[in-house]
Design an enzyme around this catalytic site. Structure first.
Site, PDB file in Angstrom:
ATOM      1  N   ASP A 126       1.610   5.150  -2.472  1.00 27.04           N
ATOM      2  CA  ASP A 126       1.485   4.431  -1.215  1.00 27.04           C
ATOM      3  C   ASP A 126       1.627   5.464  -0.101  1.00 27.04           C
ATOM      4  O   ASP A 126       2.565   6.263  -0.114  1.00 27.04           O
ATOM      5  CB  ASP A 126       2.601   3.380  -1.106  1.00 27.04           C
ATOM      6  CG  ASP A 126       2.130   2.111  -0.444  1.00 27.04           C
ATOM      7  OD1 ASP A 126       1.563   2.209   0.646  1.00 27.04           O
ATOM      8  OD2 ASP A 126       2.342   1.031  -1.022  1.00 27.04           O
ATOM      9  N   ASP A 151      -1.316   2.369   3.784  1.00 25.73           N
ATOM     10  CA  ASP A 151      -0.665   1.278   4.501  1.00 25.73           C
ATOM     11  C   ASP A 151      -1.241   1.114   5.918  1.00 25.73           C
ATOM     12  O   ASP A 151      -1.355   2.103   6.653  1.00 25.73           O
ATOM     13  CB  ASP A 151       0.831   1.605   4.583  1.00 25.73           C
ATOM     14  CG  ASP A 151       1.672   0.439   5.017  1.00 25.73           C
ATOM     15  OD1 ASP A 151       1.808  -0.506   4.232  1.00 25.73           O
ATOM     16  OD2 ASP A 151       2.196   0.476   6.152  1.00 25.73           O
ATOM     17  N   GLU A 160      -5.377  -0.340   3.316  1.00 23.87           N
ATOM     18  CA  GLU A 160      -4.919  -1.684   3.671  1.00 23.87           C
ATOM     19  C   GLU A 160      -5.356  -1.902   5.116  1.00 23.87           C
ATOM     20  O   GLU A 160      -4.872  -1.233   6.024  1.00 23.87           O
ATOM     21  CB  GLU A 160      -3.399  -1.794   3.542  1.00 23.87           C
ATOM     22  CG  GLU A 160      -2.935  -3.228   3.681  1.00 23.87           C
ATOM     23  CD  GLU A 160      -1.589  -3.388   4.354  1.00 23.87           C
ATOM     24  OE1 GLU A 160      -0.996  -4.455   4.205  1.00 23.87           O
ATOM     25  OE2 GLU A 160      -1.132  -2.459   5.044  1.00 23.87           O
ATOM     26  N   HIS A 171       2.787  -7.350  -2.902  1.00 22.33           N
ATOM     27  CA  HIS A 171       4.184  -7.546  -2.507  1.00 22.33           C
ATOM     28  C   HIS A 171       4.327  -8.236  -1.151  1.00 22.33           C
ATOM     29  O   HIS A 171       5.441  -8.504  -0.709  1.00 22.33           O
ATOM     30  CB  HIS A 171       4.884  -6.189  -2.474  1.00 22.33           C
ATOM     31  CG  HIS A 171       4.316  -5.300  -1.410  1.00 22.33           C
ATOM     32  ND1 HIS A 171       3.032  -4.789  -1.478  1.00 22.33           N
ATOM     33  CD2 HIS A 171       4.818  -4.866  -0.237  1.00 22.33           C
ATOM     34  CE1 HIS A 171       2.789  -4.079  -0.383  1.00 22.33           C
ATOM     35  NE2 HIS A 171       3.849  -4.099   0.380  1.00 22.33           N
ATOM     36  N   ASP A 172       3.228  -8.485  -0.461  1.00 18.08           N
ATOM     37  CA  ASP A 172       3.276  -9.161   0.838  1.00 18.08           C
ATOM     38  C   ASP A 172       2.811 -10.610   0.767  1.00 18.08           C
ATOM     39  O   ASP A 172       2.767 -11.296   1.788  1.00 18.08           O
ATOM     40  CB  ASP A 172       2.370  -8.435   1.850  1.00 18.08           C
ATOM     41  CG  ASP A 172       2.888  -7.056   2.217  1.00 18.08           C
ATOM     42  OD1 ASP A 172       4.116  -6.846   2.159  1.00 18.08           O
ATOM     43  OD2 ASP A 172       2.059  -6.189   2.555  1.00 18.08           O
TER      44      ASP A 172
HETATM   45  C1  NOJ Z   1       2.063  -3.300   4.994  1.00 13.02           C
HETATM   46  C2  NOJ Z   1       2.960  -3.285   3.805  1.00 13.02           C
HETATM   47  O1  NOJ Z   1       2.268  -3.754   2.689  1.00 13.02           O
HETATM   48  C3  NOJ Z   1       4.160  -4.121   4.157  1.00 13.02           C
HETATM   49  O2  NOJ Z   1       4.977  -4.398   3.059  1.00 13.02           O
HETATM   50  C4  NOJ Z   1       4.908  -3.420   5.250  1.00 13.02           C
HETATM   51  O3  NOJ Z   1       5.964  -4.237   5.699  1.00 13.02           O
HETATM   52  C5  NOJ Z   1       4.014  -3.084   6.438  1.00 13.02           C
HETATM   53  N1  NOJ Z   1       2.722  -2.606   6.054  1.00 13.02           N
HETATM   54  C6  NOJ Z   1       4.636  -2.017   7.285  1.00 13.02           C
HETATM   55  O4  NOJ Z   1       4.601  -0.782   6.641  1.00 13.02           O
END
Ligand code: NOJ
Length: 556
Positions: free
Chosen positions: A98, A199, A256, A329-330
């Protein structure tokens, strides 16, 4: 279309904190991951996306990095990392790191220096502004609640943080910052890692002047989106990254990219590999958004979901490559969000969703536990949550009288990121076999029935179904390279599409509803053979009756 290993791969995401604890401190770690590589090998995946394992004060569970070249103590050390990397490579599994470089932790050495004085050499690594009319430099709100600006007394100025105030945004317009990031990436690639998941990479370039964002009448803050998402130089910076770093290695890269459209995606993920290999789009997740963003109990309407995925599948054809994901994970657990997590339907609907996703065109991502049909978690009270987004949102919405506490609890149970972050359920032993200590976040009590051991022992489990999906991809080039065409776009229950590659053709039919559905399939398929399905005794015919949550893949 050019054949590429990363198009033929299946990626498995590990959230290290919750995957496997080897030393009994209740927190997953790197040795724990190494001990489970054989499990992943058996599942058949090709690449691990490792959520951050870098040194971090854990304000946002590792997405706030204080040293990019050190391992978080709770997870082990660099020796453990090297051992894991070698053990993964021995098994033919690649590791994608990541890369969190929109921001660092406020405890990163660069920021510690930066905030010391206006003329510190690191000052311009971050985004500092004077107050405007005695308050924040603009009206932007942060993703985790409150203003996106934090006042810093030492120099009487504000710094920008699109996420928590412990996650100051880096200034990508500073070429020294870009150089630092590129050198750090090179260091990891030289160590042998195989790529990066980047990210919030669509947010690294901000519109000069940082103008106020649009603000709804009752909203507390303005939206930074128009000045931040797909900003003015993002493609220049990624092209520079390709030239300076990625072009020198054989990597897999995924951005992302919240706020990405198909028009933008064909730049980020163009086939010429001038930037990244693929991006994660958010349009599918935004479909159940509402007045208060994600906080509601809305269900995704199937024709809308098909419209979004169809747009991505067809617009990118011949131009760019798709990623395919339901969970990470989000996001809450997909079987609870889009399937049916009751005992009677959990496995059927988990397999149906997997079929629907894995048969589309793109590189599929599996989030840990998805291959077991893991479900959302019944959280009973706020003190069971660990996620900064959930905790801050609860506070902001309830304290300002916008959402009643009992409603907000329901929304959190449905949508909180913590649904995905409870420990991996390995067995029916105490704590699901995840730890001998006390887990850092409560385990889902259904681990006694939903766990990897049980799934691996039982022939018709979700785990074995994922195994079949992955191995089919290795045998059938049409699954990787075939073009996609959607049928019956308006149907509210059935998601049906074809894939075509040279002489090969597939028909994929997924019943998203808990009811039987009669269906006539196009004539050319009536003598097809079933490649895969989630019911044992399925048969092909011109007229078919799809059972509750049935999925069938037919080959011509
Ligand atoms: C996206 C990540 O997937 C998330 O878990 C994170 O809180 C935010 N970016 C900030 O880095």
């Amino acid at each position: 279309m050019e054949r590429k290993w990363w198009k033929e791969s299946v990626v498995y995401q590990i959230y290290p904190r919750s995957f496997m604890d080897s030393n009994g401190d209740g927190i997953g770690d790197i040795k724990g991951i190494t001990s489970k590589l054989d499990y992943l090998k058996e599942l058949g995946i090709d690449v691990i996306w490792l959520s951050p394992v870098y040194q971090s004060p854990n304000d946002d569970n590792g997405y706030d990095i204080s040293d990019y070249q050190a391992i978080m103590q709770e997870f082990g050390n660099m020796e453990d990392f090297d051992e894991m990397l070698a053990a993964a490579h021995e098994r033919g599994i690649k590791i994608m790191m990541d890369l969190v470089v929109n921001h660092t932790s406020d405890e990163h050495r660069w920021f510690v220096e930066s905030r010391k004085s206006k003329n510190n050499p690191y000052r311009d690594y971050y985004i500092w502004r004077d107050a405007k009319d005695g308050r924040e430099p603009n009206n932007w709100g942060s993703c985790f609640g409150g203003s996106a600006w934090q006042y810093d007394e030492t120099t009487d100025m504000y710094f920008l943080h699109l996420f928590s105030k412990k996650q100051p945004d880096l200034n990508w317009d500073n070429k020294v910052v870009r150089r630092e990031v590129f050198d750090m990436m090179t260091w990891w690639l030289e160590k042998g890692v195989d790529g990066f998941r980047m990210d919030v990479i669509s947010m690294i370039s901000k519109v000069p002047g940082l103008p106020d964002g649009p603000k709804d009448k009752d909203a507390l803050y303005g939206d930074f989106g128009p000045s931040v998402i797909n900003g003015p130089h993002v493609h220049d910076y990624l092209k520079e990254m390709r030239k300076e770093v990625l072009s020198k290695f054989d990597t897999i890269t995924v951005g992302e990219t919240s706020g990405v459209t198909v028009e933008e995606a064909v730049k980020y993920a163009a086939d010429d590999e001038s930037e990244l290999n693929m991006v994660f789009q958010f349009e599918q997740n935004d479909l159940d958004g509402g007045e208060h963003g994600k906080w509601n109990l809305n269900k995704i309407y199937l024709p809308d979901l098909k419209a979004v995925l169809n747009r991505w599948q067809t617009y990118l054809e011949g131009k760019a490559w798709n990623s395919l994901y339901w969970s990470n994970h989000d996001q809450p657990r997909i079987v609870s969000r889009l399937g049916n997590d009751t005992e009677a339907y959990r496995e059927l609907s988990a397999k149906m969703l997997a079929t629907c996703l894995h048969m589309m065109k793109g590189t599929p991502y599996i989030y840990q536990g998805e291959e077991l049909g893991m479900t959302n978690v019944p959280f009973a009270s706020m003190d069971e949550f660990r996620d900064i987004e959930s905790i801050n949102a609860y506070r902001e919405y309830t304290e300002n009288g916008i959402i009643a506490p009992e409603d907000m609890m329901k929304y959190l149970n449905y949508k909180s990121r913590d649904n995905a972050r409870t420990p991996m359920q390995w067995s029916d032993e105490e704590n699901g076999g995840f730890t001998k200590g006390t887990p850092w976040i409560k385990i889902n009590s259904n681990y006694t029935t939903i766990n990897a051991k049980e799934q691996m022992e039982r022939e018709d489990s979700v785990f074995h179904y994922y195994q079949q999906l992955i191995s089919l991809r290795k045998k059938e080039p049409v699954i990787v390279y075939g073009t996609f065409a959607l049928l019956m776009p308006e149907d509210e229950d059935i998601f049906m599409y074809t894939r075509t590659y040279e002489q090969e053709k597939l028909l994929v039919i997924c019943n998203f509803s808990q009811k039987e559905r009669e269906l006539e399939i196009p004539e050319e398929w009536e003598r097809g053979t079933i490649l895969l399905g989630n019911y044992k005794d399925a048969a092909v015919g011109r007229k078919m009756c799809l059972r509750d949550y049935e999925a069938i893949v037919i080959k011509k």
